[in-house]
Write a protein that holds these residues in place. Structure first.
Motif, PDB file in Angstrom:
ATOM      1  N   ARG A 109       0.838  -1.208   0.000  1.00  0.00           N
ATOM      2  CA  ARG A 109       0.000   0.000   0.000  1.00  0.00           C
ATOM      3  C   ARG A 109       0.870   1.254   0.000  1.00  0.00           C
ATOM      4  NH1 ARG A 109      -1.242   3.491   3.855  1.00  0.00           N
ATOM      5  NH2 ARG A 109      -0.194   2.301   5.458  1.00  0.00           N
ATOM      6  N   GLN A 114       1.476   3.626  -3.277  1.00  0.00           N
ATOM      7  CA  GLN A 114       0.954   5.006  -3.205  1.00  0.00           C
ATOM      8  C   GLN A 114       2.076   6.003  -3.459  1.00  0.00           C
ATOM      9  OE1 GLN A 114      -0.873   5.533   0.654  1.00  0.00           O
ATOM     10  NE2 GLN A 114      -2.676   4.356   0.113  1.00  0.00           N
ATOM     11  N   LYS A 154      -4.697   5.579  -3.681  1.00  0.00           N
ATOM     12  CA  LYS A 154      -4.409   6.975  -3.318  1.00  0.00           C
ATOM     13  C   LYS A 154      -3.036   7.372  -3.874  1.00  0.00           C
ATOM     14  CE  LYS A 154      -6.909   7.393   1.074  1.00  0.00           C
ATOM     15  NZ  LYS A 154      -7.405   6.039   1.397  1.00  0.00           N
ATOM     16  N   TYR A 155      -2.849   8.677  -4.001  1.00  0.00           N
ATOM     17  CA  TYR A 155      -1.522   9.246  -4.238  1.00  0.00           C
ATOM     18  C   TYR A 155      -1.503  10.554  -3.463  1.00  0.00           C
ATOM     19  CZ  TYR A 155      -4.107  11.959  -7.716  1.00  0.00           C
ATOM     20  OH  TYR A 155      -5.032  12.771  -8.321  1.00  0.00           O
ATOM     21  N   SER A 215      -1.848  13.899  -1.707  1.00  0.00           N
ATOM     22  CA  SER A 215      -2.822  14.988  -1.809  1.00  0.00           C
ATOM     23  C   SER A 215      -2.249  16.210  -2.534  1.00  0.00           C
ATOM     24  CB  SER A 215      -3.261  15.397  -0.397  1.00  0.00           C
ATOM     25  OG  SER A 215      -2.130  15.566   0.443  1.00  0.00           O
ATOM     26  N   ASN A 237      10.170  13.639   5.076  1.00  0.00           N
ATOM     27  CA  ASN A 237       9.404  12.400   5.262  1.00  0.00           C
ATOM     28  C   ASN A 237      10.210  11.165   4.861  1.00  0.00           C
ATOM     29  OD1 ASN A 237       7.266  10.536   3.453  1.00  0.00           O
ATOM     30  ND2 ASN A 237       6.679  10.961   5.557  1.00  0.00           N
ATOM     31  N   GLY A 267       0.468  13.615   6.273  1.00  0.00           N
ATOM     32  CA  GLY A 267      -0.650  12.760   6.689  1.00  0.00           C
ATOM     33  C   GLY A 267      -1.398  13.343   7.862  1.00  0.00           C
ATOM     34  N   SER A 321      -4.329   8.822  12.678  1.00  0.00           N
ATOM     35  CA  SER A 321      -3.517   8.080  11.700  1.00  0.00           C
ATOM     36  C   SER A 321      -3.591   6.581  12.005  1.00  0.00           C
ATOM     37  CB  SER A 321      -2.059   8.582  11.766  1.00  0.00           C
ATOM     38  OG  SER A 321      -1.191   7.685  11.117  1.00  0.00           O
ATOM     39  N   PRO A 322      -4.491   5.867  11.331  1.00  0.00           N
ATOM     40  CA  PRO A 322      -4.717   4.463  11.692  1.00  0.00           C
ATOM     41  C   PRO A 322      -3.505   3.555  11.464  1.00  0.00           C
ATOM     42  CG  PRO A 322      -5.930   5.050   9.693  1.00  0.00           C
ATOM     43  CD  PRO A 322      -5.358   6.313  10.241  1.00  0.00           C
ATOM     44  N   ASN A 323      -2.623   3.936  10.521  1.00  0.00           N
ATOM     45  CA  ASN A 323      -1.527   3.014  10.169  1.00  0.00           C
ATOM     46  C   ASN A 323      -0.227   3.241  10.937  1.00  0.00           C
ATOM     47  OD1 ASN A 323      -2.975   1.711   7.919  1.00  0.00           O
ATOM     48  ND2 ASN A 323      -2.873   3.748   7.009  1.00  0.00           N
ATOM     49  N   LYS A 341       7.941   3.004   9.255  1.00  0.00           N
ATOM     50  CA  LYS A 341       8.020   4.426   9.592  1.00  0.00           C
ATOM     51  C   LYS A 341       8.865   4.533  10.868  1.00  0.00           C
ATOM     52  CE  LYS A 341       4.071   6.913   9.217  1.00  0.00           C
ATOM     53  NZ  LYS A 341       2.591   7.217   9.061  1.00  0.00           N
ATOM     54  N   ASN A 377       3.614  11.047  11.967  1.00  0.00           N
ATOM     55  CA  ASN A 377       3.282  12.128  11.020  1.00  0.00           C
ATOM     56  C   ASN A 377       3.535  13.507  11.646  1.00  0.00           C
ATOM     57  OD1 ASN A 377       2.387   9.947   9.565  1.00  0.00           O
ATOM     58  ND2 ASN A 377       0.209  10.512   9.572  1.00  0.00           N
ATOM     59  N   ILE A 388      -8.211  13.704  -0.557  1.00  0.00           N
ATOM     60  CA  ILE A 388      -7.811  12.291  -0.720  1.00  0.00           C
ATOM     61  C   ILE A 388      -9.005  11.402  -1.100  1.00  0.00           C
ATOM     62  CG2 ILE A 388      -5.746  12.502   0.752  1.00  0.00           C
ATOM     63  CD1 ILE A 388      -7.091  10.828   2.850  1.00  0.00           C
TER      64      ILE A 388
HETATM   65  N1  FAQ Z   1      -2.055  12.205   0.582  1.00  0.00           N
HETATM   66  O1  FAQ Z   1      -2.545   6.202   8.705  1.00  0.00           O
HETATM   67  P1  FAQ Z   1      -1.960   7.248   7.854  1.00  0.00           P
HETATM   68  C1  FAQ Z   1       6.762  12.852  -3.811  1.00  0.00           C
HETATM   69  C2  FAQ Z   1      -3.690   8.417   3.571  1.00  0.00           C
HETATM   70  S1  FAQ Z   1       6.427  12.991  -2.165  1.00  0.00           S
HETATM   71  C3  FAQ Z   1      -2.857  11.163   0.275  1.00  0.00           C
HETATM   72  O2  FAQ Z   1      -1.161   8.320   8.512  1.00  0.00           O
HETATM   73  P2  FAQ Z   1       0.429   6.161   6.605  1.00  0.00           P
HETATM   74  C4  FAQ Z   1       8.011  13.538  -4.364  1.00  0.00           C
HETATM   75  C5  FAQ Z   1      -2.917   7.151   3.880  1.00  0.00           C
HETATM   76  O3  FAQ Z   1      -2.416   6.578   2.698  1.00  0.00           O
HETATM   77  C6  FAQ Z   1       4.804  12.380  -1.864  1.00  0.00           C
HETATM   78  N2  FAQ Z   1      -3.197  10.219   1.162  1.00  0.00           N
HETATM   79  O4  FAQ Z   1      -1.117   6.547   6.682  1.00  0.00           O
HETATM   80  C7  FAQ Z   1       7.695  14.497  -5.451  1.00  0.00           C
HETATM   81  C8  FAQ Z   1      -3.973   6.334   4.553  1.00  0.00           C
HETATM   82  O5  FAQ Z   1      -4.877   5.793   3.594  1.00  0.00           O
HETATM   83  P3  FAQ Z   1      -5.102   4.207   3.347  1.00  0.00           P
HETATM   84  C9  FAQ Z   1       4.703  10.907  -1.668  1.00  0.00           C
HETATM   85  C10 FAQ Z   1      -2.655  10.324   2.394  1.00  0.00           C
HETATM   86  O6  FAQ Z   1       0.645   5.399   5.367  1.00  0.00           O
HETATM   87  C11 FAQ Z   1       7.891  15.849  -5.238  1.00  0.00           C
HETATM   88  C12 FAQ Z   1      -4.778   7.371   5.317  1.00  0.00           C
HETATM   89  O7  FAQ Z   1      -4.547   8.600   4.671  1.00  0.00           O
HETATM   90  N3  FAQ Z   1       5.453  10.462  -0.537  1.00  0.00           N
HETATM   91  O8  FAQ Z   1       6.000  12.193  -4.450  1.00  0.00           O
HETATM   92  C13 FAQ Z   1      -1.788  11.354   2.755  1.00  0.00           C
HETATM   93  O9  FAQ Z   1       0.903   5.575   7.884  1.00  0.00           O
HETATM   94  C14 FAQ Z   1       7.636  16.777  -6.251  1.00  0.00           C
HETATM   95  C15 FAQ Z   1      -4.413   7.430   6.776  1.00  0.00           C
HETATM   96  O10 FAQ Z   1      -3.092   7.957   6.970  1.00  0.00           O
HETATM   97  C16 FAQ Z   1       5.147   9.296   0.102  1.00  0.00           C
HETATM   98  O11 FAQ Z   1       4.235   8.602  -0.265  1.00  0.00           O
HETATM   99  C17 FAQ Z   1      -1.485  12.326   1.793  1.00  0.00           C
HETATM  100  N4  FAQ Z   1      -0.696  13.371   2.050  1.00  0.00           N
HETATM  101  O12 FAQ Z   1       1.172   7.582   6.485  1.00  0.00           O
HETATM  102  C18 FAQ Z   1       7.257  14.082  -6.702  1.00  0.00           C
HETATM  103  C19 FAQ Z   1       6.066   8.900   1.241  1.00  0.00           C
HETATM  104  N5  FAQ Z   1      -1.448  11.182   4.051  1.00  0.00           N
HETATM  105  O13 FAQ Z   1      -3.955   3.770   2.515  1.00  0.00           O
HETATM  106  C20 FAQ Z   1       6.974  15.018  -7.731  1.00  0.00           C
HETATM  107  C21 FAQ Z   1       5.793   7.516   1.745  1.00  0.00           C
HETATM  108  C22 FAQ Z   1      -2.076  10.080   4.487  1.00  0.00           C
HETATM  109  O14 FAQ Z   1      -5.073   3.560   4.702  1.00  0.00           O
HETATM  110  C23 FAQ Z   1       7.178  16.373  -7.488  1.00  0.00           C
HETATM  111  N6  FAQ Z   1       4.554   7.432   2.466  1.00  0.00           N
HETATM  112  N7  FAQ Z   1      -2.801   9.569   3.482  1.00  0.00           N
HETATM  113  O15 FAQ Z   1      -6.387   4.117   2.614  1.00  0.00           O
HETATM  114  C24 FAQ Z   1       4.446   7.727   3.788  1.00  0.00           C
HETATM  115  O16 FAQ Z   1       5.403   8.128   4.449  1.00  0.00           O
HETATM  116  C25 FAQ Z   1       3.120   7.491   4.441  1.00  0.00           C
HETATM  117  O17 FAQ Z   1       2.353   6.628   3.639  1.00  0.00           O
HETATM  118  C26 FAQ Z   1       2.312   8.809   4.742  1.00  0.00           C
HETATM  119  C27 FAQ Z   1       0.967   8.410   5.371  1.00  0.00           C
HETATM  120  C28 FAQ Z   1       3.087   9.673   5.722  1.00  0.00           C
HETATM  121  C29 FAQ Z   1       2.038   9.587   3.461  1.00  0.00           C
END
Ligand code: FAQ
Length: 329
Positions: free
Chosen positions: A52, A56, A122-123, A125, A151, A215, A221-223, A233, A237, A287
């Motif tokens: 997931r 994402q 999701k991707y 926000s 992050n 996030g 934050s359920p995850n 992690k 967050n 989202i």
């Molecule tokens: N947007 O329980 P949590 C880039 C969702 S940087 C959308 O806290 P988690 C570089 C979350 O998926 C951006 N959805 O979740 C770039 C969960 O939904 P689900 C990408 C969000 O996973 C720069 C629900 O809310 N970076 O691309 C967001 O523990 C310039 C509950 O949230 C990453 O993905 C959000 N902001 O923590 C490219 C980093 N926040 O799946 C181009 C890796 C939360 O249960 C140009 N990911 N949700 O239905 C992470 O570190 C984590 O997944 C978080 C969320 C911190 C994003």
């Protein structure tokens, strides 16, 4: 008898000796801060949460190309155009490393891609906000890549090997991206009054969405808790949002611009930054697919996927021909 993993990754039915041994080894590897590799036994819930998060993240890199690609033809100089093209190409590369890392968990890339195209996955926000001016290229680099670095640097130590290793290279490139964004803003901030206003306006629009990239607040934050126990992690967050706010509160002074946050201050007693309340209803709407650009971003991605069909077909035909030649030889 095959054991089932419950949400916490514990075995809920009577496990076979192999499964029990697998779980014990998994727990030991996590406890000693070693890495889990694709060949290792892992709880189904660990596999699922990683698939997931990594997918994402991959989708975010791919959709994240759009707001900037939109400005390539309008970049103000050849130098800026070349830099922007290189940056957008880097994001495509990040998407590819991440899809590859996700695939090692067992879900094929076509399935992950279909989840994106159908709107199920999701991707981030942030990519559902429009890039309205050239200064937005600066704000995206400085704030969006800056938040991504804050992050993602801890994700270089993620317990899953292929994810952590992909993040090392991605973070190096993001660091260059952030600097180029800051430099765009610095130049505008020292330009004409209109350029300075344009830079400030971009910061005003991207500040809150950038803070939301980390996030929801920890309480919502359920995850987080489970992901931190599994050492996917390393920080919550809110902890990461805090670090980021502290970083940009200092950097904005070098720009001679301001953050649109009258409540921003460092609370010495609590040892933490205080910032304004963020609009979490807006975050939820974005989202859920109802942000300013969600529909446009997905439509564009579907179109690009369809336009690329001939490339996929040609690559598959070439691979088949090569395999056949190898067989004959
Ligand atoms: N947007 O329980 P949590 C880039 C969702 S940087 C959308 O806290 P988690 C570089 C979350 O998926 C951006 N959805 O979740 C770039 C969960 O939904 P689900 C990408 C969000 O996973 C720069 C629900 O809310 N970076 O691309 C967001 O523990 C310039 C509950 O949230 C990453 O993905 C959000 N902001 O923590 C490219 C980093 N926040 O799946 C181009 C890796 C939360 O249960 C140009 N990911 N949700 O239905 C992470 O570190 C984590 O997944 C978080 C969320 C911190 C994003």
């Amino acid at each position: 008898m095959a054991a089932q993993n419950d949400a916490g990754g514990h075995l809920s039915a009577v496990p076979s000796p192999e499964e029990q041994a697998g779980l014990e080894r998994f727990n030991a590897l996590i406890a000693e801060d070693s890495r889990i590799e694709p060949r290792d036994w892992m709880p189904e819930a660990y596999r699922k949460t990683l698939t997931r998060q990594i997918s994402q993240h991959a989708h975010s890199e791919i959709i994240g190309m759009q707001p900037e690609a939109n400005w390539i033809t309008r970049a103000p100089s050849l130098k800026r155009k070349a830099i922007l093209i290189a940056k957008v190409q880097d994001e495509a590369g990040h998407g590819l490393y991440l899809y590859s890392a996700a695939e090692t968990l067992g879900t094929p890339r076509e399935v992950l891609n279909e989840q994106l195209l159908s709107g199920k996955a999701k991707y981030s926000s942030i990519f559902n906000y429009p890039a309205l001016s050239w200064a937005d290229m600066g704000a995206i680099g400085w704030l969006v890549d800056g938040a991504a670095i804050a992050n993602q640097v801890p994700l270089c130590r993620a317990s899953y090997g292929p994810y952590g290793r992909a993040m090392v290279r991605i973070c190096k490139e993001e660091s260059f991206h952030q600097r180029q964004g800051f430099e765009i803003l610095l130049e505008l901030a020292h330009g004409t009054e209109a350029q300075k206003r344009m830079a400030q306006d971009a910061i005003n629009r991207f500040y809150e969405p950038a803070l939301m990239m980390f996030g929801p607040p920890d309480g919502d934050s359920p995850n987080s808790q489970q992901s931190m126990e599994w050492k996917i992690k390393r920080f919550s967050n809110d902890e990461l949002r805090q670090r980021f706010v502290g970083m940009i509160a200092e950097q904005v002074k070098v720009l001679g611009l301001t953050l649109p946050d009258p409540e921003l201050r460092f609370d010495e007693e609590a040892g933490r930054w205080v910032h304004k309340d963020l609009d979490w209803d807006e975050f939820k709407a974005v989202i859920a697919g109802n942000g300013p650009c969600n529909a446009q971003r997905l439509e564009r991605r579907r179109e690009a996927h369809e336009n690329g069909a001939w490339v996929r077909e040609a690559a598959a035909a070439y691979a088949a021909k090569k395999a056949q030649k190898a067989q004959v030889a």
